[in-house]
Write an enzyme that holds these catalytic residues in place. Structure first.
Site, PDB file in Angstrom:
ATOM      1  CG  HIS A 109      -0.727  -1.470  -7.984  1.00 57.96           C
ATOM      2  ND1 HIS A 109       0.353  -1.910  -8.716  1.00 57.96           N
ATOM      3  CD2 HIS A 109      -0.544  -1.971  -6.737  1.00 57.96           C
ATOM      4  CE1 HIS A 109       1.141  -2.633  -7.940  1.00 57.96           C
ATOM      5  NE2 HIS A 109       0.606  -2.689  -6.744  1.00 57.96           N
ATOM      6  CG  ASP A 112      -1.752  -1.243   1.362  1.00 54.95           C
ATOM      7  OD1 ASP A 112      -2.411  -1.633   0.379  1.00 54.95           O
ATOM      8  OD2 ASP A 112      -1.714  -1.856   2.440  1.00 54.95           O
TER       9      ASP A 112
END
Length: 431
Positions: free
Chosen positions: A42, A14
């Site tokens: 993403h 992340d």
């Protein structure tokens, strides 16, 4: 010969890899996923529009970029086609520009069923998987029973192997977990139908990448998750099921390691973690809440809230060592605007001893007490800043201190989600 770049996460995932991969494809002409599955998303922002990709490489939004899924990726046919449909509904010509390696193991419904049954059975001791079948599929690969993309071209062989696997998984599901069995007939029919759409995208990815490199085409290798979730080097057992480090790009894409010229380590200006596992600098207080709210720290695929904490330079040192990081890209610096002071973890106290690097395994990491330096925050905004000299002086000092403690240069600073909100000190492709 081209200069190729590997982008990897240096924390617990992340970190913001999607934005930087999308930004780097302004120069790269090919983007390759080499590990993981659709367990991590993403997020890309272009001109204020949000796009989340899970399996398809982040270069897909650039019409002149070829995209590849390497053999190290575990592939859910259903998730792949759903993602392609979403992209094409938004006007992105995805299927014509995507090539899939023949060796990708297939995630099928029995993997998902077992993944979820296991997590449910563990109760409070669960690892915190996404329940998407990633781990069981990698298990099949290692156990040499995986159905792979190439098997879609031989229906008779596919049927035989599928029947064996369904029998095996149904035995586990019904006897060990008292869960419902999966249907062989339904899986066969659904997969064969999806195969007709997938087969035109299948290619010899390894050879294609080799030829592109020889022709001088810049290639970007896109990692998923993060180093501290790596199956070998992460906080085991609270890890993902694949190798997330830069070295995994070679076997995961079928290329020689000499093709990997520069490693860009992506790191947030603070730290986050999703799910279970040790997190030495976690802030379960107003600081953690501030970072979570300001940083919108919720998983792009799962929606799960992320745990937040101070920047852990000792953990980053471990990631830099393992990956051979050439340069760092610091993401979400703007999230920290307005903090009066910022703490930077430079090491830990572990069993009465000072250590300056993250130890191995979750047991040792759980016992680590962070040692902090306190730096002054900044009141000026960093949002959208595009030049180093326009950053507040204390923001510059913070980034310089990260360089000093970690031993790697900060080459890129991200000051917002859009492509243009980026400060470039040294371009990974040597521009």
């Amino acid at each position: 010969m081209s200069k190729n770049v590997v982008v990897i996460g240096t924390q617990w995932g992340d970190e913001g890899k999607g934005k930087i991969v999308d930004w780097l494809t302004d120069h790269a002409r090919a983007v390759v996923r080499f590990q993981g599955g659709h367990n991590a998303g993403h997020t890309l922002w272009v001109n204020g529009k949000k796009t989340v990709v899970r399996l398809v490489p982040s270069g897909i939004l650039r019409p002149d970029v070829e995209c590849f899924i390497g053999n190290g990726v575990v592939l859910s046919p259903e998730a792949l086609l759903k993602e392609i449909d979403e992209l094409e509904a938004a006007g992105v010509n995805a299927s014509a520009r995507l090539k899939i390696a023949e060796g990708c193991p297939l995630i099928l419904p029995y993997h998902i069923a077992l993944d979820q049954a296991r997590e449910a059975a563990k109760g409070d001791a669960k690892i915190g998987t996404t329940g998407r079948g990633i781990g069981p599929c990698y298990e099949d690969k290692v156990a040499r029973r995986a159905l792979k993309v190439i098997d879609l071209f031989d229906p008779a062989r596919f049927e035989t192997k599928l029947k064996e696997n369904v029998d095996y998984y149904n035995f586990l599901l019904t006897n060990l977990f008292k869960a419902e069995p999966v249907s062989y007939e339904a899986i066969l029919a659904d997969t064969m139908k999806m195969a007709e759409r997938i087969k035109p995208m299948v290619a010899d990815v390894s050879r294609t990448l080799y030829d592109l490199d020889k022709a001088g085409t810049p290639i970007l290798f896109e990692g998923a998750q993060g180093t501290l979730l790596d199956i070998d080097h992460g906080t085991y057992p609270y890890v993902t099921s694949s190798n997330c480090v830069a070295g995994a790009a070679a076997p995961g894409a079928g290329v020689p390691p000499q093709m990997l010229n520069y490693v860009l380590g992506i790191v947030k200006g603070y730290a986050t973690r999703v799910g279970s596992g040790p997190f030495p600098t976690e802030q379960e207080n107003e600081i953690g809440a501030f970072l979570a709210k300001r940083g919108n720290e919720f998983g792009s695929v799962t929606g799960r809230p992320r745990r937040c904490g101070w920047f852990d330079a000792a953990a980053l040192k471990r990631s830099i060592q393992i990956n051979g990081v050439s340069g760092l890209c610091v993401m979400k610096l703007d999230v920290m605007d307005g903090l009066e002071e910022i703490k930077l973890c430079t090491g830990y106290m572990l069993d009465g001893q000072k250590v300056d690097i993250l130890p191995f395994g979750s047991d040792a990491v759980t016992k680590c007490e962070p040692v902090y330096e306190t730096l002054p925050g900044w009141t000026g905004t960093t949002v959208g800043v595009k030049r180093w000299e326009d950053l507040p002086a204390n923001a510059q000092a913070y980034l310089k201190r990260i360089e000093e403690v970690c031993g790697a240069p900060v080459d890129i600073v991200s000051t917002g989600p859009d492509r243009e909100e980026t400060i470039v000190l040294r371009h990974p492709f040597g521009l």
